[in-house]
Each structure stands twice: as structure tokens, then as C-alpha cells.
Design a protein around this motif. Structure first.
Motif, PDB file in Angstrom:
ATOM      1  N   ALA A 100       0.821  -1.214   0.000  1.00 35.39           N
ATOM      2  CA  ALA A 100       0.000   0.000   0.000  1.00 35.39           C
ATOM      3  C   ALA A 100       0.854   1.262   0.000  1.00 35.39           C
ATOM      4  O   ALA A 100       0.443   2.303   0.508  1.00 35.39           O
ATOM      5  N   GLY A 101       2.052   1.171  -0.563  1.00 35.22           N
ATOM      6  CA  GLY A 101       2.933   2.330  -0.643  1.00 35.22           C
ATOM      7  C   GLY A 101       3.786   2.544   0.591  1.00 35.22           C
ATOM      8  O   GLY A 101       4.612   3.451   0.613  1.00 35.22           O
ATOM      9  N   VAL A 102       3.614   1.721   1.635  1.00 32.39           N
ATOM     10  CA  VAL A 102       4.398   1.854   2.868  1.00 32.39           C
ATOM     11  C   VAL A 102       5.532   0.844   2.830  1.00 32.39           C
ATOM     12  O   VAL A 102       5.280  -0.362   2.712  1.00 32.39           O
ATOM     13  N   PRO A 103       6.783   1.268   2.910  1.00 34.12           N
ATOM     14  CA  PRO A 103       7.909   0.332   2.800  1.00 34.12           C
ATOM     15  C   PRO A 103       7.930  -0.662   3.953  1.00 34.12           C
ATOM     16  O   PRO A 103       7.674  -0.319   5.102  1.00 34.12           O
ATOM     17  N   HIS A 104       8.210  -1.931   3.594  1.00 35.56           N
ATOM     18  CA  HIS A 104       8.386  -3.012   4.566  1.00 35.56           C
ATOM     19  C   HIS A 104       7.139  -3.298   5.382  1.00 35.56           C
ATOM     20  O   HIS A 104       7.223  -3.896   6.456  1.00 35.56           O
ATOM     21  N   LEU A 105       5.990  -2.877   4.876  1.00 33.21           N
ATOM     22  CA  LEU A 105       4.727  -3.249   5.490  1.00 33.21           C
ATOM     23  C   LEU A 105       4.173  -4.462   4.760  1.00 33.21           C
ATOM     24  O   LEU A 105       4.162  -4.499   3.529  1.00 33.21           O
ATOM     25  N   ALA A 106       3.733  -5.466   5.498  1.00 30.71           N
ATOM     26  CA  ALA A 106       3.141  -6.656   4.901  1.00 30.71           C
ATOM     27  C   ALA A 106       1.629  -6.622   5.075  1.00 30.71           C
ATOM     28  O   ALA A 106       1.117  -6.032   6.031  1.00 30.71           O
ATOM     29  N   ALA A 107       0.931  -7.240   4.147  1.00 29.83           N
ATOM     30  CA  ALA A 107      -0.530  -7.251   4.189  1.00 29.83           C
ATOM     31  C   ALA A 107      -1.022  -7.947   5.453  1.00 29.83           C
ATOM     32  O   ALA A 107      -0.545  -9.033   5.804  1.00 29.83           O
ATOM     33  N   GLY A 108      -1.960  -7.316   6.150  1.00 27.56           N
ATOM     34  CA  GLY A 108      -2.581  -7.915   7.312  1.00 27.56           C
ATOM     35  C   GLY A 108      -1.790  -7.840   8.597  1.00 27.56           C
ATOM     36  O   GLY A 108      -2.259  -8.297   9.633  1.00 27.56           O
ATOM     37  N   VAL A 109      -0.582  -7.243   8.564  1.00 33.80           N
ATOM     38  CA  VAL A 109       0.234  -7.175   9.779  1.00 33.80           C
ATOM     39  C   VAL A 109      -0.304  -6.129  10.740  1.00 33.80           C
ATOM     40  O   VAL A 109      -0.385  -6.357  11.948  1.00 33.80           O
ATOM     41  N   LEU A 110      -0.674  -4.962  10.216  1.00 39.41           N
ATOM     42  CA  LEU A 110      -1.186  -3.884  11.049  1.00 39.41           C
ATOM     43  C   LEU A 110      -2.651  -3.632  10.726  1.00 39.41           C
ATOM     44  O   LEU A 110      -3.061  -3.732   9.564  1.00 39.41           O
ATOM     45  N   PRO A 111      -3.467  -3.294  11.723  1.00 39.90           N
ATOM     46  CA  PRO A 111      -4.853  -2.898  11.429  1.00 39.90           C
ATOM     47  C   PRO A 111      -4.874  -1.589  10.666  1.00 39.90           C
ATOM     48  O   PRO A 111      -3.908  -0.816  10.697  1.00 39.90           O
ATOM     49  N   ALA A 112      -5.976  -1.332   9.987  1.00 35.64           N
ATOM     50  CA  ALA A 112      -6.069  -0.124   9.168  1.00 35.64           C
ATOM     51  C   ALA A 112      -5.898   1.137  10.008  1.00 35.64           C
ATOM     52  O   ALA A 112      -5.356   2.138   9.528  1.00 35.64           O
ATOM     53  N   ARG A 113      -6.328   1.105  11.258  1.00 35.16           N
ATOM     54  CA  ARG A 113      -6.190   2.294  12.116  1.00 35.16           C
ATOM     55  C   ARG A 113      -4.729   2.679  12.296  1.00 35.16           C
ATOM     56  O   ARG A 113      -4.420   3.849  12.513  1.00 35.16           O
ATOM     57  N   ALA A 114      -3.815   1.707  12.248  1.00 36.82           N
ATOM     58  CA  ALA A 114      -2.387   1.993  12.359  1.00 36.82           C
ATOM     59  C   ALA A 114      -1.752   2.203  11.001  1.00 36.82           C
ATOM     60  O   ALA A 114      -0.842   3.031  10.838  1.00 36.82           O
ATOM     61  N   ALA A 115      -2.198   1.459   9.985  1.00 37.44           N
ATOM     62  CA  ALA A 115      -1.590   1.546   8.662  1.00 37.44           C
ATOM     63  C   ALA A 115      -1.903   2.876   7.968  1.00 37.44           C
ATOM     64  O   ALA A 115      -1.057   3.413   7.246  1.00 37.44           O
ATOM     65  N   LEU A 116      -3.097   3.418   8.190  1.00 35.11           N
ATOM     66  CA  LEU A 116      -3.464   4.667   7.517  1.00 35.11           C
ATOM     67  C   LEU A 116      -2.596   5.847   7.964  1.00 35.11           C
ATOM     68  O   LEU A 116      -2.107   6.606   7.119  1.00 35.11           O
ATOM     69  N   PRO A 117      -2.355   6.054   9.264  1.00 41.44           N
ATOM     70  CA  PRO A 117      -1.423   7.133   9.638  1.00 41.44           C
ATOM     71  C   PRO A 117      -0.015   6.918   9.089  1.00 41.44           C
ATOM     72  O   PRO A 117       0.650   7.882   8.697  1.00 41.44           O
ATOM     73  N   LEU A 118       0.451   5.665   9.047  1.00 44.79           N
ATOM     74  CA  LEU A 118       1.762   5.398   8.451  1.00 44.79           C
ATOM     75  C   LEU A 118       1.783   5.839   6.997  1.00 44.79           C
ATOM     76  O   LEU A 118       2.747   6.456   6.529  1.00 44.79           O
ATOM     77  N   HIS A 119       0.718   5.521   6.268  1.00 44.56           N
ATOM     78  CA  HIS A 119       0.637   5.929   4.867  1.00 44.56           C
ATOM     79  C   HIS A 119       0.668   7.438   4.738  1.00 44.56           C
ATOM     80  O   HIS A 119       1.350   7.984   3.855  1.00 44.56           O
ATOM     81  N   CYS A 120      -0.047   8.136   5.605  1.00 42.61           N
ATOM     82  CA  CYS A 120      -0.078   9.594   5.551  1.00 42.61           C
ATOM     83  C   CYS A 120       1.306  10.184   5.751  1.00 42.61           C
ATOM     84  O   CYS A 120       1.760  11.037   4.980  1.00 42.61           O
ATOM     85  N   PHE A 121       2.021   9.722   6.772  1.00 41.21           N
ATOM     86  CA  PHE A 121       3.321  10.301   7.087  1.00 41.21           C
ATOM     87  C   PHE A 121       4.377   9.905   6.057  1.00 41.21           C
ATOM     88  O   PHE A 121       5.273  10.690   5.743  1.00 41.21           O
ATOM     89  N   VAL A 122       4.302   8.672   5.522  1.00 40.93           N
ATOM     90  CA  VAL A 122       5.215   8.276   4.443  1.00 40.93           C
ATOM     91  C   VAL A 122       5.010   9.172   3.226  1.00 40.93           C
ATOM     92  O   VAL A 122       5.971   9.653   2.620  1.00 40.93           O
TER      93      VAL A 122
END
Length: 411
Positions: free
Chosen positions: A273-295
Motif C-alpha cells: 500500500a505504498g508503505v515500505p516493509h509493510l506486509a498485508a494484514g500485519v497492522l490494522p487499518a487504524r495503524a496503517a493509515l497514519p503510516l501511509h499519511c506520514f510516508v
């Protein structure tokens, strides 16, 4: 996240699970191109701390407006209201057009920016109320708590106004991480009972919980990161087209392109999803979305710095050098946070890859005042390529030992 938040809406159809971004969603993302470009221009020249703060604030506001309707279209699917999405697109275009005036301190442009943001959030809230659903992944998408400071800011002036905007963004983050979706549903149903409002007969149900469709959402998030990387190419093209073409410029252009290409590989071939070294299903969307924003914010800042680098072929100004290196360090810091969700046996990567990639750009920023611009960018390319080389070396299969007497493997 509480156990209540694990409840999901009704099972989705197969064709919905395998769907891709629609033409309407792609059209909607074109507004993101304009918005990212306008906001990245805030970092042109020699940005100071106030410029960086305003950039971060406006980027967060624009991304929040974008993600509210990205999630709405993700869940609504074929029931997405065309007029609602088009109205949100127009509002985001107004926000993008008002950015230069906000940077210049124009009260009128700042009020227009805030009003457009308020109306977009109101549209999102109304859309979710119509669906009678609470989004588990991002409850702030349909709540108005974070909008209240923006409404107050319509009567405020600088320097109070930006602080009110920042408070609104902070309240949205608080709602996202601290509020249970089940609690929201119970409060809403209690208000309906107190107000003697009967449940809608056409739906046959009360307020329910909804979850985003993972693969489709990851595609939309990835498209946003592609837009940001494309802004880096656009910044570089614009800067080089106005400069004198010589050997220094050619070398810098190649280095900058390699840097953007390596970041693309990290975000997509070695990420999710555009976030480096993130794997599918590892983080819930509530955590993955802020990571995406800051990346995305770090990449947009890096893109602006690359455009400025083409205008300073000898050495970079201090502010530009710090922006370029700090943006890359922030990108790798978030990469390390994404990696934390993986198995403990793989966390040695944090010390051998994430830590050096965070520290080395900051060392270049601190002690690279006399480093030539081309050398600086090539050094950043080497730093960015190190995680890819490390991963390839770690996953390379070892050759089995061969018994010289029999010619057979002893593995």
C-alpha cells in the motif's frame, strides 16, 4: 482496538472483493495530484520552521479529506453517490487553489480553505449517516469533533488560526485511536431513542459496523503514493528545464531519478500500500493509515527538496540539505515502525538496516555543508538501496555442500 471493533459488516460478494479502482475513484485521485503539487510548493526556496509546520498541517488536512471519501467509496462500492463524490472533489480543488494564499497569510484564502475542509467533512458525515454505518477502520471519517476547531477558525486570525487547525487534526487522531466504534453505535442509538426517531423501514436495520475492503484500499493508498512520487519527477523536470544543461545537471538528474526509482521499489516491491516493509494484514487499518499519511508527507517533502537541488548544483543551502536528508530519514523511521509488526526473529533488521538508514541521512545533513550536491544525492541513493541489497542477501538460498566422492548433495 477493543474486541467490539472486530465485528464486521455482512459478507461481501466475490466481485466486490476482487474489484479495482473505478473511473470515478481515479478521477477523484486527480485532485490529489493538484493538491500535493500545491502543498509541496510551500517548501520551495529556502523553507524555515514555520514553512515546514504549515506544510505538515495542510498536508494532513488534505490527506484527511482525501481518505474520508476514499474509505466511503471503498465501503459503498456500487452504492457510492456520484454527486457526493463530485462535490467533495470540487471542495478539495478549492482547498488546493487556496494553499498559496494561506502561505502568504491572506485571511480570505485561509477562510476559504477552512470552509472547504469543513464542507468536505460535513459531506462525509452525511454520507455515512445515510448508510447508517460506523467505519471501524477510521471512525473520524464520520465524526465532527475534529471539525469544531476549524469552524472556530473562520473567525480567527494568524497566528491563532493554524493552531486551531492543528487542534482539529489532533482531535481526529484521538477519535481514531481512543474511541471504540461500538461505543459510537450505542451512543447514536441512544440519541435516536431519546429523540423518538424510528429506525429506517427501508433498511430494516439500525446502525451497523463496517470495515474497509483491504485489497481495494491498498490499491487506492498505493495510487496516492505513486502520485507523490510523480510529483518528485515533475519537480525535477520543472527545475532542470529552466537550468543550464551541463554535465553537473545531467549527473544530478540521473542520481535523482535513481533515488525516486529506488524509493518506488521500497514502497511497492518491498512494501504494501505504498508503505515500505509493510506486509498485508500485519497492522490494522487504524495503524496503517497514519503510516501511509506520514510516508506520503515525507516523500512529498523529499520531492520538493530534489527540485531545489537542481537549482543549486554546487552545494545545497542548509535548509534544503536538512529538508532532503530529514525527509529520507523520516521515511526510513516509518519503515522501521512498519517492520515492528513482523516476527521477532526478523527484528535484527532494525539494527542492521533501519537504524543506519535513519541516522546516516541526518549525519549528512549535519556535516555535509561542503559536500557537492551531486555527491550528496548519490550518497542518498546508496543509503536507499541498502535495504534492498540486504533483503536480497538475506533471502538468497545457500548452496548445498557436495560430497566430492559421490557427487551428491549432503544438505
Amino acid at each position: 482496538m477493543s474486541d467490539d471493533d472486530t465485528a464486521a459488516a455482512a459478507p461481501r460478494r466475490t466481485n466486490e472483493e476482487n474489484r479495482h479502482a473505478s473511473w470515478l475513484e481515479l478521477f477523484f485521485d486527480l485532485v490529489a495530484v493538484a493538491g500535493v503539487a500545491q502543498i509541496a510548493h510551500l517548501l520551495h526556496g529556502v523553507p524555515d520552521v514555520s514553512d515546514l509546520g504549515l506544510y505538515a498541517l495542510l498536508f494532513l488536512a488534505f490527506w484527511t479529506a482525501w481518505v474520508c471519501f476514499t474509505l466511503y467509496a471503498n465501503v459503498a462500492y456500487e452504492n457510492t453517490h456520484l454527486r457526493t463524490v463530485l462535490a467533495a472533489m470540487f471542495g478539495m480543488a478549492v482547498m488546493a487553489a487556496a494553499v498559496p494564499g494561506v502561505h502568504e497569510g491572506d485571511d480570505h484564502h485561509a477562510r476559504v480553505f477552512a470552509l472547504a475542509y469543513i464542507l468536505i467533512r460535513a459531506l462525509a458525515t452525511r454520507a455515512w449517516q445515510h448508510r447508517r454505518q460506523i467505519l471501524v477502520d477510521w471512525p473520524a471519517a464520520q465524526m465532527s469533533l475534529g471539525v469544531i476547531p476549524w469552524i472556530v477558525s473562520l473567525w480567527a486570525h494568524d497566528p491563532t488560526r493554524p493552531w486551531l487547525w492543528a487542534l482539529g487534526i489532533a482531535l481526529d487522531l484521538y477519535v481514531t485511536f481512543a474511541v471504540s466504534a461500538r461505543d459510537i453505535v450505542e451512543r447514536q442509538e441512544a440519541r435516536e431513542r431519546l429523540g423518538n426517531r424510528p429506525a429506517r423501514r427501508d433498511s430494516g436495520r439500525g446502525t451497523s459496523l463496517a470495515r474497509s475492503q483491504t485489497e481495494h484500499l491498498s490499491e487506492r493508498l498505493g495510487l496516492f503514493v505513486i502520485i507523490v512520487l510523480g510529483e518528485g519527477v515533475a519537480q525535477l523536470v520543472q527545475a532542470t528545464s529552466a537550468a543550464e544543461w551541463d554535465r553537473k545537471l545531467y549527473t544530478l538528474a540521473v542520481a535523482a531519478f535513481f533515488l525516486l526509482a529506488t524509493l518506488w521499489a521500497l514502497s511497492f516491491r518491498h512494501g504494501y500500500a505504498g508503505v515500505p516493509h509493510l506486509a498485508a494484514g500485519v497492522l490494522p487499518a487504524r495503524a496503517a493509515l497514519p503510516l501511509h499519511c506520514f510516508v506520503s508527507g515525507c516523500l512529498a517533502a523529499l520531492a520538493a527538496a530534489l527540485g531545489a537541488a537542481a537549482e543549486h548544483l554546487e552545494t545545497l543551502p542548509d535548509a534544503t540539505r536538512w529538508l532532503l536528508c530529514s525527509a529520507l530519514a523520516g521515511y526510513f523511521l516509518l519503515s522501521g515502525l512498519a517492520w515492528l509488526g513482523r516476527a521477532a526473529r526478523e527484528r535484527r533488521w532494525l539494527l542492521s538496516v533501519a537504524l543506519p538508514c535513519c541516522v546516516l541521512p541526518l549525519l549528512l545533513a549535519a556535516f555535509g555543508a561542503h559536500v557537492r550536491t551531486v555527491v550528496m544525492v548519490w550518497l542518498l541513493v546508496l543509503i536507499t538501496a541498502w535495504p534492498i541489497l540486504y533483503e536480497r542477501r538475506s533471502t538468497k538460498p545457500s548452496k548445498p555442500a557436495v560430497n566430492s566422492g559421490t557427487g551428491t548433495s549432503t544438505a
